[in-house]
Scaffold this motif. Structure first.
Motif, PDB file in Angstrom:
ATOM      1  N   LEU A 142       0.994  -1.059   0.014  1.00  0.00           N
ATOM      2  CA  LEU A 142       0.015   0.079   0.082  1.00  0.00           C
ATOM      3  C   LEU A 142       0.979   1.278   0.019  1.00  0.00           C
ATOM      4  O   LEU A 142       0.506   2.199  -0.917  1.00  0.00           O
ATOM      5  CB  LEU A 142      -0.825  -0.032   1.219  1.00  0.00           C
ATOM      6  CG  LEU A 142      -1.676   1.204   1.373  1.00  0.00           C
ATOM      7  CD1 LEU A 142      -2.923   1.637   0.271  1.00  0.00           C
ATOM      8  CD2 LEU A 142      -2.381   1.305   2.809  1.00  0.00           C
ATOM      9  N   LEU A 143       1.830   1.220   1.008  1.00  0.00           N
ATOM     10  CA  LEU A 143       2.725   2.448   0.939  1.00  0.00           C
ATOM     11  C   LEU A 143       3.560   2.530  -0.317  1.00  0.00           C
ATOM     12  O   LEU A 143       3.648   3.867  -0.599  1.00  0.00           O
ATOM     13  CB  LEU A 143       3.740   2.329   2.105  1.00  0.00           C
ATOM     14  CG  LEU A 143       3.013   2.279   3.687  1.00  0.00           C
ATOM     15  CD1 LEU A 143       4.215   2.107   4.396  1.00  0.00           C
ATOM     16  CD2 LEU A 143       2.625   3.738   4.009  1.00  0.00           C
ATOM     17  N   GLU A 144       3.823   1.584  -1.019  1.00  0.00           N
ATOM     18  CA  GLU A 144       4.629   1.723  -2.442  1.00  0.00           C
ATOM     19  C   GLU A 144       3.487   2.408  -3.316  1.00  0.00           C
ATOM     20  O   GLU A 144       4.043   3.219  -4.286  1.00  0.00           O
ATOM     21  CB  GLU A 144       4.994   0.424  -2.870  1.00  0.00           C
ATOM     22  CG  GLU A 144       6.314  -0.121  -1.978  1.00  0.00           C
ATOM     23  CD  GLU A 144       6.634  -1.380  -2.262  1.00  0.00           C
ATOM     24  OE1 GLU A 144       5.760  -2.206  -3.387  1.00  0.00           O
ATOM     25  OE2 GLU A 144       7.727  -1.911  -1.778  1.00  0.00           O
ATOM     26  N   ARG A 145       2.333   2.100  -3.234  1.00  0.00           N
ATOM     27  CA  ARG A 145       1.401   2.880  -4.420  1.00  0.00           C
ATOM     28  C   ARG A 145       1.082   4.206  -3.700  1.00  0.00           C
ATOM     29  O   ARG A 145       0.420   4.969  -4.820  1.00  0.00           O
ATOM     30  CB  ARG A 145       0.070   1.767  -4.243  1.00  0.00           C
ATOM     31  CG  ARG A 145       0.559   0.367  -4.857  1.00  0.00           C
ATOM     32  CD  ARG A 145      -0.762  -0.208  -5.134  1.00  0.00           C
ATOM     33  NE  ARG A 145      -1.673  -0.356  -4.328  1.00  0.00           N
ATOM     34  CZ  ARG A 145      -1.928  -1.389  -3.244  1.00  0.00           C
ATOM     35  NH1 ARG A 145      -0.820  -2.382  -3.255  1.00  0.00           N
ATOM     36  NH2 ARG A 145      -2.784  -1.386  -2.442  1.00  0.00           N
ATOM     37  N   LEU A 146       1.052   4.708  -2.693  1.00  0.00           N
ATOM     38  CA  LEU A 146       0.724   5.912  -2.306  1.00  0.00           C
ATOM     39  C   LEU A 146       1.694   6.864  -2.584  1.00  0.00           C
ATOM     40  O   LEU A 146       2.776   6.661  -2.828  1.00  0.00           O
ATOM     41  CB  LEU A 146       0.385   6.139  -0.539  1.00  0.00           C
ATOM     42  CG  LEU A 146      -0.726   5.288  -0.286  1.00  0.00           C
ATOM     43  CD1 LEU A 146      -0.825   5.297   1.215  1.00  0.00           C
ATOM     44  CD2 LEU A 146      -1.922   5.689  -0.803  1.00  0.00           C
ATOM     45  N   GLU A 196       4.263  10.089  -2.755  1.00  0.00           N
ATOM     46  CA  GLU A 196       5.108  10.620  -1.759  1.00  0.00           C
ATOM     47  C   GLU A 196       4.689  11.635  -0.885  1.00  0.00           C
ATOM     48  O   GLU A 196       5.160  11.489   0.150  1.00  0.00           O
ATOM     49  CB  GLU A 196       6.344  10.817  -2.485  1.00  0.00           C
ATOM     50  CG  GLU A 196       7.078  10.043  -3.233  1.00  0.00           C
ATOM     51  CD  GLU A 196       7.788   9.057  -2.178  1.00  0.00           C
ATOM     52  OE1 GLU A 196       8.261   9.526  -1.091  1.00  0.00           O
ATOM     53  OE2 GLU A 196       7.977   7.732  -2.281  1.00  0.00           O
ATOM     54  N   ASP A 197       3.776  12.446  -1.385  1.00  0.00           N
ATOM     55  CA  ASP A 197       3.120  13.437  -0.378  1.00  0.00           C
ATOM     56  C   ASP A 197       1.929  13.201   0.663  1.00  0.00           C
ATOM     57  O   ASP A 197       1.436  13.953   1.205  1.00  0.00           O
ATOM     58  CB  ASP A 197       3.007  14.801  -1.120  1.00  0.00           C
ATOM     59  CG  ASP A 197       1.914  14.578  -2.050  1.00  0.00           C
ATOM     60  OD1 ASP A 197       1.644  13.344  -2.220  1.00  0.00           O
ATOM     61  OD2 ASP A 197       1.426  15.570  -2.457  1.00  0.00           O
ATOM     62  N   SER A 198       1.823  11.943   0.677  1.00  0.00           N
ATOM     63  CA  SER A 198       0.736  11.374   1.505  1.00  0.00           C
ATOM     64  C   SER A 198       1.126  11.706   3.185  1.00  0.00           C
ATOM     65  O   SER A 198       2.085  11.517   3.403  1.00  0.00           O
ATOM     66  CB  SER A 198       0.681   9.720   1.503  1.00  0.00           C
ATOM     67  OG  SER A 198       0.252   9.449   0.142  1.00  0.00           O
ATOM     68  N   THR A 199      -0.087  12.095   3.746  1.00  0.00           N
ATOM     69  CA  THR A 199       0.045  12.358   5.028  1.00  0.00           C
ATOM     70  C   THR A 199      -0.218  11.273   6.063  1.00  0.00           C
ATOM     71  O   THR A 199      -0.576  10.114   5.403  1.00  0.00           O
ATOM     72  CB  THR A 199      -0.894  13.496   5.326  1.00  0.00           C
ATOM     73  OG1 THR A 199      -2.187  12.997   5.158  1.00  0.00           O
ATOM     74  CG2 THR A 199      -1.011  14.671   4.550  1.00  0.00           C
TER      75      THR A 199
END
Length: 62
Positions: free
Chosen positions: A11-15, A17-20
Motif C-alpha cells: 500500500l505504501l509503495e502505491r501511495l 510521496e506527499d501522502s500524510t
C-alpha cells in the motif's frame, strides 16, 4: 496469503510521496473494511440485485 506487513508495504509503495499520516490511516481503514466485508460475505452469503431491490422497495414509501 499476504501478511499484514506485506500488504501495508505494498500500500505504501502505491501511495504518493506527499501522502500524510491521515491519508495512510484512511487507506488502511478502507482496506480493513473491505477485507472484513469480503470475509462476512463468505460466511453469511450475499444478496442478489433483485433481493436488494425487493428489500429496499419495502422501505421506500410512495
Amino acid at each position: 496469503m499476504n501478511t499484514a506487513i506485506t500488504e501495508v508495504k505494498s500500500l505504501l509503495e502505491r501511495l504518493p510521496e506527499d501522502s500524510t499520516y491521515e491519508d495512510i490511516q484512511y487507506h488502511l481503514y478502507v482496506v480493513e473494511k473491505i477485507r472484513r466485508g469480503i470475509g462476512r460475505a463468505e460466511v453469511e452469503g450475499t444478496l442478489s440485485q433483485d433481493d436488494v431491490e425487493l428489500k429496499f422497495g419495502q422501505w421506500h414509501t410512495k
